[in-house]
Design a protein around this motif. Structure first.
Motif, PDB file in Angstrom:
ATOM      1  N   PHE A  69       0.825  -1.217   0.000  1.00 21.03           N
ATOM      2  CA  PHE A  69       0.000   0.000   0.000  1.00 21.03           C
ATOM      3  C   PHE A  69       0.858   1.266   0.000  1.00 21.03           C
ATOM      4  O   PHE A  69       0.409   2.324  -0.435  1.00 21.03           O
ATOM      5  CB  PHE A  69      -0.970  -0.005   1.189  1.00 21.03           C
ATOM      6  CG  PHE A  69      -1.992  -1.096   1.075  1.00 21.03           C
ATOM      7  CD1 PHE A  69      -3.074  -0.972   0.211  1.00 21.03           C
ATOM      8  CD2 PHE A  69      -1.852  -2.276   1.800  1.00 21.03           C
ATOM      9  CE1 PHE A  69      -4.008  -1.992   0.082  1.00 21.03           C
ATOM     10  CE2 PHE A  69      -2.784  -3.306   1.674  1.00 21.03           C
ATOM     11  CZ  PHE A  69      -3.866  -3.167   0.810  1.00 21.03           C
ATOM     12  N   ASN A  70       2.072   1.148   0.482  1.00 18.98           N
ATOM     13  CA  ASN A  70       2.993   2.291   0.425  1.00 18.98           C
ATOM     14  C   ASN A  70       3.744   2.329  -0.907  1.00 18.98           C
ATOM     15  O   ASN A  70       4.023   3.398  -1.448  1.00 18.98           O
ATOM     16  CB  ASN A  70       4.018   2.217   1.567  1.00 18.98           C
ATOM     17  CG  ASN A  70       3.364   2.470   2.913  1.00 18.98           C
ATOM     18  OD1 ASN A  70       2.291   3.060   2.983  1.00 18.98           O
ATOM     19  ND2 ASN A  70       3.996   2.004   3.983  1.00 18.98           N
ATOM     20  N   ARG A  71       4.064   1.150  -1.412  1.00 13.44           N
ATOM     21  CA  ARG A  71       4.870   1.096  -2.638  1.00 13.44           C
ATOM     22  C   ARG A  71       4.032   1.395  -3.887  1.00 13.44           C
ATOM     23  O   ARG A  71       4.528   1.973  -4.861  1.00 13.44           O
ATOM     24  CB  ARG A  71       5.533  -0.281  -2.764  1.00 13.44           C
ATOM     25  CG  ARG A  71       6.639  -0.277  -3.811  1.00 13.44           C
ATOM     26  CD  ARG A  71       7.337  -1.601  -3.931  1.00 13.44           C
ATOM     27  NE  ARG A  71       8.377  -1.550  -4.951  1.00 13.44           N
ATOM     28  CZ  ARG A  71       8.807  -2.602  -5.619  1.00 13.44           C
ATOM     29  NH1 ARG A  71       8.323  -3.794  -5.363  1.00 13.44           N
ATOM     30  NH2 ARG A  71       9.742  -2.479  -6.541  1.00 13.44           N
ATOM     31  N   TYR A  72       2.778   0.993  -3.861  1.00 17.01           N
ATOM     32  CA  TYR A  72       1.895   1.180  -5.023  1.00 17.01           C
ATOM     33  C   TYR A  72       1.844   2.649  -5.491  1.00 17.01           C
ATOM     34  O   TYR A  72       2.080   2.935  -6.670  1.00 17.01           O
ATOM     35  CB  TYR A  72       0.500   0.645  -4.676  1.00 17.01           C
ATOM     36  CG  TYR A  72      -0.553   0.848  -5.738  1.00 17.01           C
ATOM     37  CD1 TYR A  72      -0.468   0.191  -6.965  1.00 17.01           C
ATOM     38  CD2 TYR A  72      -1.650   1.681  -5.509  1.00 17.01           C
ATOM     39  CE1 TYR A  72      -1.446   0.366  -7.936  1.00 17.01           C
ATOM     40  CE2 TYR A  72      -2.634   1.857  -6.467  1.00 17.01           C
ATOM     41  CZ  TYR A  72      -2.527   1.201  -7.680  1.00 17.01           C
ATOM     42  OH  TYR A  72      -3.491   1.378  -8.633  1.00 17.01           O
ATOM     43  N   PRO A  73       1.581   3.618  -4.583  1.00 12.19           N
ATOM     44  CA  PRO A  73       1.573   5.017  -5.045  1.00 12.19           C
ATOM     45  C   PRO A  73       2.949   5.487  -5.531  1.00 12.19           C
ATOM     46  O   PRO A  73       3.044   6.348  -6.407  1.00 12.19           O
ATOM     47  CB  PRO A  73       1.125   5.824  -3.822  1.00 12.19           C
ATOM     48  CG  PRO A  73       1.211   4.911  -2.655  1.00 12.19           C
ATOM     49  CD  PRO A  73       1.168   3.509  -3.171  1.00 12.19           C
ATOM     50  N   MET A  74       4.006   4.896  -4.977  1.00 13.69           N
ATOM     51  CA  MET A  74       5.359   5.259  -5.432  1.00 13.69           C
ATOM     52  C   MET A  74       5.561   4.836  -6.886  1.00 13.69           C
ATOM     53  O   MET A  74       6.108   5.581  -7.700  1.00 13.69           O
ATOM     54  CB  MET A  74       6.420   4.574  -4.547  1.00 13.69           C
ATOM     55  CG  MET A  74       6.482   5.099  -3.125  1.00 13.69           C
ATOM     56  SD  MET A  74       7.433   3.986  -2.038  1.00 13.69           S
ATOM     57  CE  MET A  74       9.101   4.486  -2.430  1.00 13.69           C
ATOM     58  N   LEU A  75       5.091   3.629  -7.204  1.00 12.47           N
ATOM     59  CA  LEU A  75       5.219   3.122  -8.579  1.00 12.47           C
ATOM     60  C   LEU A  75       4.424   3.998  -9.546  1.00 12.47           C
ATOM     61  O   LEU A  75       4.901   4.341 -10.630  1.00 12.47           O
ATOM     62  CB  LEU A  75       4.725   1.669  -8.673  1.00 12.47           C
ATOM     63  CG  LEU A  75       5.528   0.600  -7.928  1.00 12.47           C
ATOM     64  CD1 LEU A  75       4.836  -0.757  -8.029  1.00 12.47           C
ATOM     65  CD2 LEU A  75       6.953   0.494  -8.466  1.00 12.47           C
ATOM     66  N   LYS A  76       3.218   4.357  -9.122  1.00 16.16           N
ATOM     67  CA  LYS A  76       2.376   5.205  -9.984  1.00 16.16           C
ATOM     68  C   LYS A  76       3.069   6.536 -10.271  1.00 16.16           C
ATOM     69  O   LYS A  76       3.119   6.999 -11.410  1.00 16.16           O
ATOM     70  CB  LYS A  76       1.018   5.472  -9.309  1.00 16.16           C
ATOM     71  CG  LYS A  76       0.076   4.296  -9.359  1.00 16.16           C
ATOM     72  CD  LYS A  76      -1.389   4.718  -9.199  1.00 16.16           C
ATOM     73  CE  LYS A  76      -1.648   5.415  -7.888  1.00 16.16           C
ATOM     74  NZ  LYS A  76      -3.072   5.796  -7.740  1.00 16.16           N
ATOM     75  N   LEU A  77       3.601   7.115  -9.227  1.00 11.99           N
ATOM     76  CA  LEU A  77       4.226   8.434  -9.343  1.00 11.99           C
ATOM     77  C   LEU A  77       5.470   8.401 -10.239  1.00 11.99           C
ATOM     78  O   LEU A  77       5.665   9.274 -11.090  1.00 11.99           O
ATOM     79  CB  LEU A  77       4.593   8.945  -7.943  1.00 11.99           C
ATOM     80  CG  LEU A  77       4.878  10.441  -7.820  1.00 11.99           C
ATOM     81  CD1 LEU A  77       3.660  11.255  -8.222  1.00 11.99           C
ATOM     82  CD2 LEU A  77       5.279  10.782  -6.389  1.00 11.99           C
ATOM     83  N   MET A  78       6.294   7.360 -10.057  1.00 15.78           N
ATOM     84  CA  MET A  78       7.536   7.304 -10.856  1.00 15.78           C
ATOM     85  C   MET A  78       7.236   7.089 -12.340  1.00 15.78           C
ATOM     86  O   MET A  78       7.939   7.602 -13.208  1.00 15.78           O
ATOM     87  CB  MET A  78       8.509   6.258 -10.300  1.00 15.78           C
ATOM     88  CG  MET A  78       8.041   4.831 -10.316  1.00 15.78           C
ATOM     89  SD  MET A  78       9.261   3.676  -9.576  1.00 15.78           S
ATOM     90  CE  MET A  78       9.009   3.886  -7.829  1.00 15.78           C
TER      91      MET A  78
END
Length: 201
Positions: free
Chosen positions: A48-57
């Motif tokens: 749940f923390n990594r998912y938004p990071m992937l989207k953003l990058m």
């Protein structure tokens, strides 16, 4: 070609190469940054923390596709088109689509450019027509290689944008894996692998 035409071609090739190098560096840096961010994100174990990071990058990269002035458009090479013909056609297209902001230049900038052009012309004046022709051929070949590398990266970014858009219909769990796969596909793509180790000057 007359000497005047050779000189004009030399100047055109030089100007287009500078512009293409800018776009190439922008595309390459964006993809290299994506891989670095992806590597860093692995330390984040929580989906749940990594998912938004992937989207953003990914969004940081595909934003380049929406900023039409950031990356230049390159035509496809026709099947029977020779390298010089293709390169000069690409030059014409790039010259027509001058970058936004190119039209606004300070008098200092214009004076600098005029001085640089004078220096280039003085150098070419000392060369024979055959030498200029040889230099132009070398520049065409170099530009051709750069066009091919740039087109490869541009296609990867375009594909990423399309895949990212298509993945929006999926809920977090299948999409999380899809986003990871999109990045990994680029990482292992020959077009990316060929350039990712280049050292910037």
């Amino acid at each position: 070609m007359s000497r005047e035409e050779l000189l004009e071609t030399n100047e055109r090739l030089r100007a287009v190469r500078i512009r293409l190098e800018e776009s190439y560096d922008t595309a390459k840096k964006a993809l290299v940054n994506l891989m670095n961010k992806y590597g860093d994100s692995k330390s984040q174990r929580n989906i749940f923390n990594r998912y938004p990071m992937l989207k953003l990058m990914i969004k940081d990269v595909i934003r380049l596709e929406t900023q039409y002035w950031t990356l230049v458009e390159i035509p496809k090479q026709e099947k029977l088109e020779t390298v010089p013909a293709f390169v000069l056609r690409a030059c014409s297209i790039m010259e027509k689509s001058q970058k936004a902001g190119d039209g606004v230049k300070t008098s200092t900038k214009l004076a600098e450019e005029a001085a640089e052009k004078r220096e280039r012309m003085e150098r070419l004046e000392t060369m024979t027509t055959a030498q200029i022709e040889q230099e132009n051929t070398q520049m065409i070949n170099d530009l051709y290689r750069l066009l091919k590398k740039y087109t490869g990266l541009r296609n990867l970014i375009r594909e990423l944008k399309s895949e990212y858009g298509n993945s929006k219909i999926y809920p977090i769990f299948p999409r999380y894996t899809m986003l990871k796969d999109m990045i990994k596909d680029i990482m292992h793509d020959p077009d990316y692998m060929e350039v990712c180790h280049e050292v910037d000057n």
